[in-house]
Motif scaffolding. Structure first.
Motif, PDB file in Angstrom:
ATOM      1  N   HIS A 170     -16.928 -25.709  -9.244  1.00 52.40           N
ATOM      2  CA  HIS A 170     -15.604 -25.610  -8.620  1.00 52.40           C
ATOM      3  C   HIS A 170     -15.531 -24.489  -7.589  1.00 52.40           C
ATOM      4  O   HIS A 170     -14.577 -23.704  -7.564  1.00 52.40           O
ATOM      5  N   ASN A 172     -14.921 -24.827  -4.508  1.00 58.41           N
ATOM      6  CA  ASN A 172     -13.767 -25.066  -3.632  1.00 58.41           C
ATOM      7  C   ASN A 172     -12.493 -24.469  -4.219  1.00 58.41           C
ATOM      8  O   ASN A 172     -11.647 -23.942  -3.481  1.00 58.41           O
ATOM      9  N   ALA A 173     -12.338 -24.568  -5.541  1.00 64.10           N
ATOM     10  CA  ALA A 173     -11.157 -23.986  -6.180  1.00 64.10           C
ATOM     11  C   ALA A 173     -11.175 -22.469  -6.045  1.00 64.10           C
ATOM     12  O   ALA A 173     -10.145 -21.850  -5.746  1.00 64.10           O
ATOM     13  N   HIS A 176     -10.145 -21.508  -2.715  1.00 63.60           N
ATOM     14  CA  HIS A 176      -8.689 -21.672  -2.585  1.00 63.60           C
ATOM     15  C   HIS A 176      -7.958 -20.464  -3.164  1.00 63.60           C
ATOM     16  O   HIS A 176      -6.969 -19.994  -2.584  1.00 63.60           O
ATOM     17  N   TYR A 177      -8.434 -19.919  -4.288  1.00 59.72           N
ATOM     18  CA  TYR A 177      -7.830 -18.709  -4.853  1.00 59.72           C
ATOM     19  C   TYR A 177      -7.908 -17.552  -3.847  1.00 59.72           C
ATOM     20  O   TYR A 177      -6.959 -16.781  -3.710  1.00 59.72           O
ATOM     21  N   ALA A 179      -8.090 -17.794  -0.563  1.00 57.43           N
ATOM     22  CA  ALA A 179      -7.166 -18.051   0.538  1.00 57.43           C
ATOM     23  C   ALA A 179      -5.722 -17.780   0.139  1.00 57.43           C
ATOM     24  O   ALA A 179      -4.947 -17.180   0.902  1.00 57.43           O
ATOM     25  N   LEU A 180      -5.337 -18.213  -1.068  1.00 60.26           N
ATOM     26  CA  LEU A 180      -3.963 -17.990  -1.534  1.00 60.26           C
ATOM     27  C   LEU A 180      -3.643 -16.507  -1.639  1.00 60.26           C
ATOM     28  O   LEU A 180      -2.502 -16.102  -1.406  1.00 60.26           O
ATOM     29  N   ARG A 185     -12.845 -12.648   3.298  1.00 60.65           N
ATOM     30  CA  ARG A 185     -13.721 -13.826   3.309  1.00 60.65           C
ATOM     31  C   ARG A 185     -15.061 -13.461   3.928  1.00 60.65           C
ATOM     32  O   ARG A 185     -15.702 -14.276   4.604  1.00 60.65           O
ATOM     33  N   ALA A 230      -5.496 -24.040  -8.453  1.00 60.07           N
ATOM     34  CA  ALA A 230      -6.297 -24.768  -7.466  1.00 60.07           C
ATOM     35  C   ALA A 230      -5.445 -25.743  -6.662  1.00 60.07           C
ATOM     36  O   ALA A 230      -5.822 -26.123  -5.542  1.00 60.07           O
ATOM     37  N   ARG A 231      -4.300 -26.131  -7.221  1.00 56.55           N
ATOM     38  CA  ARG A 231      -3.403 -27.085  -6.546  1.00 56.55           C
ATOM     39  C   ARG A 231      -2.181 -26.408  -5.943  1.00 56.55           C
ATOM     40  O   ARG A 231      -1.369 -27.073  -5.289  1.00 56.55           O
ATOM     41  N   ASP A 233       0.286 -24.042  -3.566  1.00 54.51           N
ATOM     42  CA  ASP A 233       0.323 -23.680  -2.148  1.00 54.51           C
ATOM     43  C   ASP A 233       0.711 -22.223  -1.946  1.00 54.51           C
ATOM     44  O   ASP A 233       0.746 -21.727  -0.821  1.00 54.51           O
ATOM     45  N   TRP A 235       0.613 -18.275  -4.519  1.00 59.49           N
ATOM     46  CA  TRP A 235       0.282 -17.729  -5.835  1.00 59.49           C
ATOM     47  C   TRP A 235       1.565 -17.487  -6.624  1.00 59.49           C
ATOM     48  O   TRP A 235       2.456 -16.773  -6.178  1.00 59.49           O
TER      49      TRP A 235
END
Length: 243
Positions: A170, A172-173, A176-177, A179-180, A185, A230-231, A233, A235
């Motif tokens: 995971h 990608n998840a 995503h954390y 990025a949120l 990066r 992960a879903r 938009d 935090w």
């Protein structure tokens, strides 16, 4: 003692990964000796450090185990207006092989480069057993706290298994954390720690703690929280009560 300060004090200890270790000087009796050390929290939630046998602070601790660890919010523009925590503690060197193995497994996730010099040089794991805490949450928010830390309910096989699964399947998840949370990066993030209140990510040499929306008491609840995040938009605010 203010129970409202327990959670922010604990979160500060979780969010940071380095502090100033103050020991009683052996070579200059009566004077405190400060040095910077990285740390992570062990299964009991206590600071775990890896230090050289030839280091001055090690000689000091061998003579007097009483010490303190000062942790402050990183990159603060006004250090007097943000949180800082002093952990007054007694330092204990790990000698039991099983305890050393567990400490190494955990510490190397957070600081993988440490494995190289630990094997090549004389380094030992020490745990800082808290005695009392002094937490300052900003101007006028000053507290003496006794029991701040929490044992990690997942430490050991459960945590290692969840971490390996997330990093393997995971990525990608995890991205995503990052990025949120607007984390750096500069390098791919890896999950390195899970506790009932949140997760630790390592990005390059930096370690970052992110809170769960609510306290997770079982691996199933951790999985549900990770799927939710992960879903998401944005935090979500942590809803767990302090303490």
């Amino acid at each position: 003692m203010s129970t409202n300060a327990l959670r922010p004090a604990r979160e500060l200890l979780l969010k940071e990964y380095r502090g100033v270790l103050s020991t009683h000087s052996k070579s200059m009796p009566g004077y405190p000796f400060g040095s910077v050390v990285p740390y992570c929290l062990d299964a009991e939630g206590h600071p775990l450090i890896l230090i050289s046998r030839i280091a001055q602070h090690t000689h000091n601790l061998q003579q007097d185990a009483k010490c303190s660890l000062l942790v402050g919010e990183r990159e603060a523009e006004d250090v007097q207006a943000v949180g800082r925590l002093t952990v007054m503690a007694e330092a204990h060197k790990l000698t039991d092989p099983a305890a050393i193995e567990a400490a190494a497994e955990r510490y190397y996730r957070y600081f993988p480069d440490a494995a190289n010099y630990h094997k090549a040089h004389d380094f030992d794991f020490w745990v800082l057993q808290p005695v009392r805490h002094r937490y300052i949450g900003g101007f006028g928010a000053i507290h003496w706290l006794d029991q701040v830390t929490l044992a990690n309910a997942f430490a050991g096989t459960a945590e290692a298994s969840m971490i390996a699964h997330m990093n393997s399947d995971h990525a990608n998840a995890i991205a995503h954390y990052v990025a949120l949370s607007d984390l750096p990066r500069t390098a791919p993030a890896e999950l390195v720690g899970l506790d009932t209140e949140g997760m630790h990510l390592r990005i390059g040499q930096g370690v970052y703690w992110l809170p769960f929306p609510s306290t997770c008491n079982t691996p199933t609840q951790v999985r549900e929280a990770l799927v939710l995040l992960a879903r998401a938009d944005k935090w979500p605010d942590a809803s767990a009560a302090g303490g």
